[in-house]
Design an enzyme around this catalytic site. Structure first.
Site, PDB file in Angstrom:
ATOM      1  CG  HIS A  27      -7.260   2.072  12.342  1.00  0.00           C
ATOM      2  ND1 HIS A  27      -8.399   1.841  13.052  1.00  0.00           N
ATOM      3  CD2 HIS A  27      -7.497   1.574  11.099  1.00  0.00           C
ATOM      4  CE1 HIS A  27      -9.278   1.236  12.282  1.00  0.00           C
ATOM      5  NE2 HIS A  27      -8.754   1.056  11.090  1.00  0.00           N
ATOM      6  CG  ASN A  47      -2.164  -0.943   0.885  1.00  0.00           C
ATOM      7  OD1 ASN A  47      -2.321  -1.421  -0.245  1.00  0.00           O
ATOM      8  ND2 ASN A  47      -2.991  -1.205   1.881  1.00  0.00           N
ATOM      9  NE  ARG A  61     -15.321  -1.913  13.088  1.00  0.00           N
ATOM     10  CZ  ARG A  61     -14.325  -1.969  12.218  1.00  0.00           C
ATOM     11  NH1 ARG A  61     -13.088  -1.733  12.605  1.00  0.00           N
ATOM     12  NH2 ARG A  61     -14.550  -2.283  10.953  1.00  0.00           N
TER      13      ARG A  61
END
Ligand code: APR
Length: 318
Positions: free
Chosen positions: A175, A95, A151
């Protein structure tokens, strides 16, 4: 004039973002993907729902960066999602390469855009995106904390049988598995969660299980889907950030932002509460963390720093 919103990556999250933007009429959408057919197909499909849903925005799909010129907002999901058993960090090398290409292509075409990064591993990728693009640090932000907090709040609401709107909380830090649910700032119907534990409304161990489930919230979905990772909640979270910027709502939301001394950290992106308004990141809110939270937050940001060092080994340009 309608705003121009470019989505780089027209996969699961990109397509969902496009749909939400259209339904909310936030602006015209340019859906960009190296797989041109996916971008064009999704843009056309969503556009064909406009007579039914009654929205009035333009959507196009493309693989030509010139179509993204002068965007007001750019949301980046280009990259590869996790497979079952993978951590977000496992995506770093692949990525990073993709994000470098994206950054180089957006910097000259949309120098004043507000850029939201969703690609994982989030904190390191958003930091690399800012470096590669050279765009101002207050205009390059990562989407993570809203999703993690959402969440956590959802799990708490199910357990306590309280509407999600009546629960306030923040999940901060990186994260990843070290993210920190700020229990000291968690309130249910205006009451501290620690008081609910004392009153026996929720057991300490149930609360701990919910914190753990939150940390692994993404992996739980990756495992269930078998192919790909979560996209409805991540897209909704990205939209909240874009909307706060476009409408100057000055919402206080947890996001991956550039720290310049706040919380004792410098020159690193990490999840903290920020105010998003028409100037991008207008303020970083410094919460009063208790000793335990401070320790966990420091550990989490340090793991982001470690991963960034790995990124620098992969690409010395960083
Ligand atoms: N430029 C533009 N698009 C690209 C590039 C590139 N260089 N490389 C890949 N893409 C596109 C793919 O063609 C694909 O359509 O990115 C899209 C990614 O979509 P999905 O594979 O469906 O992934 P998605 O679930 O949307 O997640 C994207 O967000 O949450 C993170 O971990 C997740 O990093 C992943 C990203």
């Amino acid at each position: 004039m309608r705003k121009k919103i470019t989505l780089i990556g027209a996969g699961q999250i990109g397509g969902t973002l496009a749909h939400l933007i259209a339904l909310k009429e936030l602006g015209d959408v340019v859906l960009f993907d190296v797989a041109a057919g996916i971008a064009k197909g999704k843009a056309l499909d969503i556009a064909q729902s406009s007579p039914v849903n009654g929205f009035n925005v333009n959507l196009i799909g493309t693989d030509n960066y010139d179509d993204t010129k002068s965007s007001d907002v750019i949301i980046i999901t280009a990259g590869v999602p996790r497979k079952p058993g993978m951590t977000r960090d496992d995506l770093l090398e692949i990525n990073l390469k993709i994000i470098k290409q994206v950054a180089e292509n957006i910097k000259s075409r949309s120098p004043s855009a507000f850029v939201i990064c969703i690609t994982n591993p989030l904190d390191v990728i958003v930091m690399a995106l800012q470096k590669y693009s050279g765009l101002p640090k207050n205009k390059v932000v990562g989407m993570a904390g809203i999703l993690d907090s959402s969440r956590f709040i959802y799990f708490l609401s199910k357990e306590l049988k309280v509407p999600t709107q009546n629960i306030k909380s923040f999940v901060l830090g990186g994260h990843g598995d070290s993210m920190v649910a700020m229990l000291g700032s968690t309130e249910v119907n205006g009451k501290k969660i620690s008081d609910l534990v004392k009153e026996g409304k929720i057991k300490q161990e149930t609360l701990e299980e919910i914190v753990e489930r939150t940390k692994k919230g993404g992996a739980e979905i990756v495992k269930l889907l078998e192919k790909g990772s979560a996209y409805y909640a991540p897209a909704a979270s990205g939209i909240e950030m874009a909307e706060s910027y476009l409408k100057d709502l000055k919402k206080q939301v947890p996001c991956a932002a550039y720290l310049n001394g706040e919380y004792g950290f410098k020159n690193i992106y990490a999840g903290v509460p920020i105010i998003i308004g028409k100037n991008g990141v207008e303020k970083i809110i410094e919460l009063n963390l208790n000793q335990e939270e401070k320790k966990a937050f420091t550990y989490s940001v340090n793991s982001v720093m470690e991963l960034y060092k790995n990124a620098q080994k992969i690409d010395p340009d960083l």
